[in-house]
Design an enzyme around this catalytic site. Structure first.
Site, short mmCIF file in Angstrom:
data_model
loop_
_atom_site.label_atom_id
_atom_site.label_comp_id
_atom_site.label_asym_id
_atom_site.label_seq_id
_atom_site.Cartn_x
_atom_site.Cartn_y
_atom_site.Cartn_z
N CYS A 6 0.86 -1.20 0.00
CA CYS A 6 0.00 0.00 0.00
C CYS A 6 0.88 1.24 0.00
CB CYS A 6 -0.93 0.01 1.21
SG CYS A 6 -2.41 -1.00 1.00
N ASP A 29 11.33 -6.53 -8.08
CA ASP A 29 11.43 -7.09 -6.73
C ASP A 29 12.77 -6.69 -6.10
OD1 ASP A 29 9.90 -9.74 -5.21
OD2 ASP A 29 11.89 -9.16 -4.52
N GLY A 91 3.42 -19.50 1.60
CA GLY A 91 4.63 -18.69 1.70
C GLY A 91 4.42 -17.23 1.37
N HIS A 98 -0.23 -9.89 -4.96
CA HIS A 98 0.81 -9.55 -5.93
C HIS A 98 1.18 -10.77 -6.74
CE1 HIS A 98 2.82 -10.89 -2.21
NE2 HIS A 98 3.79 -11.37 -2.99
N HIS A 100 4.31 -12.47 -8.93
CA HIS A 100 5.73 -12.49 -9.27
C HIS A 100 5.85 -12.83 -10.75
CE1 HIS A 100 7.20 -12.88 -5.00
NE2 HIS A 100 5.98 -13.36 -4.84
P1 5GP Z 1 5.69 -13.06 -1.12
O1 5GP Z 1 6.68 -13.89 -0.36
O2 5GP Z 1 4.75 -12.33 -0.21
O3 5GP Z 1 4.97 -13.80 -2.21
O4 5GP Z 1 6.55 -12.00 -1.91
C1 5GP Z 1 6.86 -10.74 -1.44
C2 5GP Z 1 7.93 -10.20 -2.35
O5 5GP Z 1 8.02 -8.81 -2.14
C3 5GP Z 1 9.34 -10.76 -2.09
O6 5GP Z 1 9.85 -11.35 -3.28
C4 5GP Z 1 10.15 -9.56 -1.62
O7 5GP Z 1 11.48 -9.57 -2.07
C5 5GP Z 1 9.35 -8.40 -2.20
N1 5GP Z 1 9.42 -7.16 -1.42
C6 5GP Z 1 9.19 -7.03 -0.08
N2 5GP Z 1 9.32 -5.76 0.29
C7 5GP Z 1 9.64 -5.05 -0.83
C8 5GP Z 1 9.90 -3.67 -1.08
O8 5GP Z 1 9.87 -2.82 -0.19
N3 5GP Z 1 10.19 -3.32 -2.36
C9 5GP Z 1 10.23 -4.25 -3.38
N4 5GP Z 1 10.53 -3.78 -4.59
N5 5GP Z 1 9.98 -5.55 -3.17
C10 5GP Z 1 9.69 -5.95 -1.92
ZN ZN Z 2 -1.84 -3.24 1.10
#
Ligand code: 5GP
Ligand code: ZN
Length: 112
Positions: A6, A29, A91, A98, A100
């Site tokens: 957010c 990322d 995970g 989001h 990837h």
């Molecule tokens: P999840 O594990 O929730 O599927 O993926 C979260 C992703 O967000 C991770 O790959 C992590 O590296 C990325 N991420 C977390 N915080 C930030 C941030 O502040 N900026 C960016 N660009 N990526 C983030």
């Molecule tokens: Zn949010």
């Protein structure tokens, strides 16, 4: 407001932004898992795929449409993977929907 995505969507936290419109944002990322690792988010706080409804599902369609449109500009023309993690066992660390976008090199087949 504790949600990092957010904050990114409101431009309160800096990112390497690659795409933005009224509904979605795409950015790099911060800890890339492959040569190309992009994230696409809904600007609206939707927690995960579990919270997709008929009111917000157009946002998901738009994400896939935009990813397909920009993929060739990010060295993904030979293929790539779209992943969305859901909840604790899936995970999901950031509880804001989001996707990837991973590629730029041959990817392994393992699920985890
Ligand atoms: P999840 O594990 O929730 O599927 O993926 C979260 C992703 O967000 C991770 O790959 C992590 O590296 C990325 N991420 C977390 N915080 C930030 C941030 O502040 N900026 C960016 N660009 N990526 C983030
Ligand atoms: Zn949010």
């Amino acid at each position: 407001m504790d949600c990092i995505f957010c904050k990114i969507s409101k431009r309160l936290v800096e990112t390497e932004l690659i795409y933005e419109d009224t509904d979605i944002m795409g950015f790099k990322d911060i800890r890339p898992q492959a040569k190309v690792h992009l994230l696409f988010i809904s600007k609206q706080h939707i927690e995960s795929v579990e919270d997709i409804t008929s009111e917000n599902s157009h946002i998901i369609g738009k994400i896939f449409q935009v990813v397909a449109k920009i993929s060739s500009h990010y060295n993904l023309q030979r293929g790539y993977r779209i992943i969305t993690n859901i909840g604790e066992e899936g995970g999901q660390q950031v509880r804001h929907l989001h996707f990837h976008i991973i590629g730029g090199e041959p990817l392994k087949k393992e699920i985890n």
